[in-house]
Design a protein around this motif. Sequence first.
Motif, PDB file in Angstrom:
ATOM      1  N   ILE A  46       0.841  -1.201   0.000  1.00  0.00           N
ATOM      2  CA  ILE A  46       0.000   0.000   0.000  1.00  0.00           C
ATOM      3  C   ILE A  46       0.881   1.259   0.000  1.00  0.00           C
ATOM      4  O   ILE A  46       0.557   2.257  -0.647  1.00  0.00           O
ATOM      5  CB  ILE A  46      -0.949   0.013   1.231  1.00  0.00           C
ATOM      6  N   PHE A  47       2.021   1.186   0.719  1.00  0.00           N
ATOM      7  CA  PHE A  47       2.933   2.334   0.769  1.00  0.00           C
ATOM      8  C   PHE A  47       3.438   2.679  -0.644  1.00  0.00           C
ATOM      9  O   PHE A  47       3.427   3.841  -1.059  1.00  0.00           O
ATOM     10  CB  PHE A  47       4.108   1.998   1.703  1.00  0.00           C
ATOM     11  N   PHE A  48       3.849   1.656  -1.393  1.00  0.00           N
ATOM     12  CA  PHE A  48       4.326   1.929  -2.752  1.00  0.00           C
ATOM     13  C   PHE A  48       3.177   2.379  -3.673  1.00  0.00           C
ATOM     14  O   PHE A  48       3.378   3.154  -4.597  1.00  0.00           O
ATOM     15  CB  PHE A  48       5.057   0.700  -3.326  1.00  0.00           C
ATOM     16  N   TYR A  49       1.975   1.865  -3.382  1.00  0.00           N
ATOM     17  CA  TYR A  49       0.798   2.288  -4.143  1.00  0.00           C
ATOM     18  C   TYR A  49       0.551   3.788  -3.921  1.00  0.00           C
ATOM     19  O   TYR A  49       0.208   4.527  -4.841  1.00  0.00           O
ATOM     20  CB  TYR A  49      -0.410   1.490  -3.648  1.00  0.00           C
ATOM     21  N   LEU A  50       0.770   4.212  -2.668  1.00  0.00           N
ATOM     22  CA  LEU A  50       0.624   5.643  -2.355  1.00  0.00           C
ATOM     23  C   LEU A  50       1.678   6.470  -3.087  1.00  0.00           C
ATOM     24  O   LEU A  50       1.399   7.569  -3.579  1.00  0.00           O
ATOM     25  CB  LEU A  50       0.766   5.861  -0.851  1.00  0.00           C
ATOM     26  N   LEU A  51       2.899   5.917  -3.156  1.00  0.00           N
ATOM     27  CA  LEU A  51       3.957   6.614  -3.908  1.00  0.00           C
ATOM     28  C   LEU A  51       3.568   6.741  -5.385  1.00  0.00           C
ATOM     29  O   LEU A  51       3.864   7.742  -6.036  1.00  0.00           O
ATOM     30  CB  LEU A  51       5.290   5.870  -3.788  1.00  0.00           C
ATOM     31  N   SER A  94       5.921   6.667 -11.565  1.00  0.00           N
ATOM     32  CA  SER A  94       4.690   6.039 -11.074  1.00  0.00           C
ATOM     33  C   SER A  94       4.671   4.548 -11.426  1.00  0.00           C
ATOM     34  O   SER A  94       4.330   3.719 -10.573  1.00  0.00           O
ATOM     35  CB  SER A  94       3.467   6.737 -11.645  1.00  0.00           C
ATOM     36  N   ILE A  95       5.060   4.213 -12.652  1.00  0.00           N
ATOM     37  CA  ILE A  95       5.043   2.798 -13.073  1.00  0.00           C
ATOM     38  C   ILE A  95       6.032   1.990 -12.237  1.00  0.00           C
ATOM     39  O   ILE A  95       5.757   0.867 -11.814  1.00  0.00           O
ATOM     40  CB  ILE A  95       5.362   2.682 -14.579  1.00  0.00           C
ATOM     41  N   PHE A  96       7.205   2.594 -11.983  1.00  0.00           N
ATOM     42  CA  PHE A  96       8.220   1.908 -11.183  1.00  0.00           C
ATOM     43  C   PHE A  96       7.676   1.579  -9.787  1.00  0.00           C
ATOM     44  O   PHE A  96       7.791   0.450  -9.312  1.00  0.00           O
ATOM     45  CB  PHE A  96       9.469   2.793 -11.086  1.00  0.00           C
ATOM     46  N   PHE A  97       7.048   2.568  -9.139  1.00  0.00           N
ATOM     47  CA  PHE A  97       6.534   2.344  -7.781  1.00  0.00           C
ATOM     48  C   PHE A  97       5.379   1.335  -7.782  1.00  0.00           C
ATOM     49  O   PHE A  97       5.307   0.468  -6.916  1.00  0.00           O
ATOM     50  CB  PHE A  97       6.041   3.662  -7.170  1.00  0.00           C
TER      51      PHE A  97
END
Lengths: 228, 225
Positions: free
Chosen positions: B44-49, B77-80
């Motif tokens: 979820i943290f990376f989704y927020l990024l 965005s794609i990387f995260f």
Amino acid sequence: MNFPYYQTIIEILDTVFVLLAYLKLRNEYKKNGEENTLNVSRLILGYLIYFLCFNIGVLFPLFGLPIELGIKIMHNFLSTFFVFWGAGYLLKIPASMYFPKIKNILPLFTALYGLTVGLASLWHKEMPVIEKGVIKLNMPDWVVYTNIGTALAIVSVIVLFFLNGALSTSDKYIRRRSLLLATTAFCIGVSTLYWLPNTLIITMVITVALIGYFLLFYGIYYKPKKTT
Amino acid sequence: MAFHYWQITVSFIDSIFLFLILLKIIKEYRKNKIENVSNLALFIFFYLLFFASLIVGFIFFYRNDMIMGKLWHNVFSIFFLFGGAGFLLKIPASVYLPKIKGLLPYLTFGYGLAAALISFFNPHLPQFKNEVVLNNLPDWIIYNNIIFSLIIALTAGFFFVNGALAVKNKYLRRRYLILALASFLLGISALFWIPDPVFIKIFSIISIFAYGLAALGVYYQPKDI
């Protein structure tokens, strides 16, 4: 007539390896009655029908029938349907742990996906063409990329599964078999790039596929010796 | 220049829901210290990024800096997004692939990096059309992103449907069904990758419902029967 001899010969060899793998798995299932063996054998059956549809389609021109009909209906529609139908049985294996209540709908679900992309390919305006001995399928872009993406996702999980198996055992023969099957899955994964309509890529990846299906047959027939 | 208020508003609302979900999961992790809960929190943290990168990208587009906008909106965005998916995959992998589950985030970050670099070197810049930004990514990235998002969302959806069928407590069943619906809607909303203003608007609205339902499902307290 420019007959796609190169691809046909390789596909027929692939079919023989897949048929032998299927027969072995059916035999195995009759012996042990395990549901997961049945699931794997159905996956292989889907692959077998996929190859049969393809090979029959390629033979169309020999009987004076249009290759567009053979490839478009037999390969681009029917074979896509059957290969994804079979994939549902593979997905049932992890699903028996995580989704025991709904695992049986998975083959139906993947067959529906296969039917959708099959019909999209059937109604696509571009026709398959033969170029330098191989067939360029000329499916819609979204079908090509989603087929490759889906197949790669499934195959990557299988590769990781066998790698995990190889790392978990101390028996060198079982480890060898797991690594063989991981390489098989890797080669079959790479070979899904043949959906890309590029003659050079098709020529390269169907050769990789031949190695992959040979390893599948070899890995399934390989009997790990008992270590002392 | 028409300001793409559509996407920035939607992304902002979606990220608020996600932030609430993350807070709840962190709270849960502090209570029980279960590894899978920490994996979910990292996902979820990376989704927020991912959402933060999208919003920063939109701000650059607003300032008419298409290059920096592309860098944040199409590359970071794609990387995260795909990098973080590896932590979600670690959850089922802990049963089936215990020996190599640690490898999964590296693999997905590798895919995320490859897709991000290809997006970066793609000669087409994003463009405005009917108040939205079209990403103009290469076709294969668009379709692969959609199919991977769909596969992950459908798997989560099946997991919750199975959960709903397996429990007798009607409140717990309700929670599972809310989460299943949220997962299916999230999967469908992945079609916003298709660079078409109508698609983007429709699937952006669906995404608000999806993230809202996910937050509702996470905060919903099933009563004991």
